[in-house]
Motif scaffolding. Sequence first.
Motif, mmCIF file in Angstrom:
data_model
loop_
_atom_site.group_PDB
_atom_site.id
_atom_site.type_symbol
_atom_site.label_atom_id
_atom_site.label_comp_id
_atom_site.label_asym_id
_atom_site.label_seq_id
_atom_site.Cartn_x
_atom_site.Cartn_y
_atom_site.Cartn_z
ATOM 1 N N THR A 15 -9.395 14.622 6.959
ATOM 2 C CA THR A 15 -8.195 15.428 6.698
ATOM 3 C C THR A 15 -6.931 14.627 6.959
ATOM 4 N N ALA A 16 -6.920 13.886 8.060
ATOM 5 C CA ALA A 16 -5.768 13.048 8.381
ATOM 6 C C ALA A 16 -5.561 11.964 7.326
ATOM 7 N N LEU A 17 -6.678 11.389 6.841
ATOM 8 C CA LEU A 17 -6.591 10.372 5.807
ATOM 9 C C LEU A 17 -6.043 10.950 4.503
ATOM 10 N N ALA A 18 -6.480 12.183 4.194
ATOM 11 C CA ALA A 18 -5.986 12.836 2.977
ATOM 12 C C ALA A 18 -4.505 13.134 3.091
ATOM 13 N N ALA A 19 -4.060 13.569 4.283
ATOM 14 C CA ALA A 19 -2.636 13.832 4.488
ATOM 15 C C ALA A 19 -1.819 12.557 4.395
ATOM 16 N N LYS A 20 -2.400 11.478 4.902
ATOM 17 C CA LYS A 20 -1.714 10.197 4.858
ATOM 18 C C LYS A 20 -1.558 9.696 3.437
ATOM 19 N N SER A 23 1.346 11.430 0.207
ATOM 20 C CA SER A 23 2.644 10.916 -0.238
ATOM 21 C C SER A 23 2.456 9.848 -1.302
ATOM 22 N N THR A 24 1.491 8.940 -1.078
ATOM 23 C CA THR A 24 1.232 7.881 -2.059
ATOM 24 C C THR A 24 0.703 8.460 -3.359
ATOM 25 N N ASP A 25 -0.180 9.440 -3.254
ATOM 26 C CA ASP A 25 -0.701 10.077 -4.459
ATOM 27 C C ASP A 25 0.400 10.798 -5.220
ATOM 28 N N LYS A 26 1.302 11.441 -4.501
ATOM 29 C CA LYS A 26 2.418 12.126 -5.151
ATOM 30 C C LYS A 26 3.308 11.134 -5.896
ATOM 31 N N ASP A 57 6.984 8.078 1.204
ATOM 32 C CA ASP A 57 7.112 6.639 1.377
ATOM 33 C C ASP A 57 7.695 5.990 0.124
ATOM 34 N N TYR A 58 8.441 6.740 -0.628
ATOM 35 C CA TYR A 58 9.099 6.267 -1.842
ATOM 36 C C TYR A 58 10.527 6.809 -1.840
ATOM 37 N N SER A 59 11.362 6.238 -2.674
ATOM 38 C CA SER A 59 12.750 6.686 -2.797
ATOM 39 C C SER A 59 12.923 7.482 -4.089
ATOM 40 N N VAL A 60 13.937 8.344 -4.084
ATOM 41 C CA VAL A 60 14.186 9.235 -5.217
ATOM 42 C C VAL A 60 15.664 9.171 -5.579
ATOM 43 N N ALA A 61 15.941 9.053 -6.866
ATOM 44 C CA ALA A 61 17.313 9.135 -7.388
ATOM 45 C C ALA A 61 17.348 10.263 -8.409
#
Length: 318
Positions: A15-20, A23-26, A57-61
Amino acid sequence: MKFFQTVTAFLLPLTALAAKKSSTDKFSDYRSQQLAAAAPLKLDDNEYSRLTAAPRDYSVAILLTALEARFGCAICHEFQPEWDLLGKTWAKGDKKQESRLVMGTLDFVNGQRTFQSLQLTTAPVLLYFPPTTGPDAKPDTQPLQPVHAWLARHVAGPTPPIVRPVNYVKIVTTTVAILGTITAFTVAAPYVLPIIQSRNLWAALSLIAVLLFTSGHMFNHIRKVPYVAGDGKGGISYFAGGFQNQFDAILAFATISLALKVPRMTDPRTQGIATLAWGLVMLAMYSYLLSTFRIKNGGYPFFLPPLLDGIPALSTML
């Protein structure tokens, strides 16, 4: 009970790995959509909240704009092509996803709740959301322009240069306009050149220009100089009371009379006498006005006979 505890203990790391990885998957999901569209993503309130939600872990404009005609936002329409060009350039130039930047557009029609939450009353507005996790995490800041230089300062990794597409419409329009001008000049040259090369035409234009610029007409036209003024008692003052001003109503009346009245006379002898008389009146009145002005402004260097010193009594009247 022990069985469920064992299963729970076993699933907690997953579960912790999936939560981690969420963000990358998104980011990968939005990145693939942006690559497919080759332009900034079209967002609504829900997508805006999901895209900017922490942790990331990404930026958004994101560009908040109002493109519908009822809003009358001319700047929005002017800025939108530049924003779309920037999104297309970024999508093609950062194929390795080193900058980890997602770009989106939120129109007021689809994002009224977001506009209200941000208390925005104008558009367009550009917002930049830096990462909240990872080595490049920064606090959120308001964006700066120009857009490409601004993103290059805030985004980690390489920044692809802007590559503008060739404007074929402008090239064709300019070419057609030049060819049309050349064709029109070639066709009209036999008729226009004799007129342009006419000495009488240029002589007339030169005389008109000389008279306009030396007779005081342009000065009166630009400065709006009055011919007369009120004396404050219901009457008319023919002499200006300032240090640098002078009315010329009397001289103007003499000039108009000489130009309009004399040519209508049928008797040549009478016309000659009138011309001489009005010429003398103009000479005397112009000399009188210059001498009057010299009384008010002693440093004025010009004068005209026969009145060189003016009338001393006039100084007391002024």
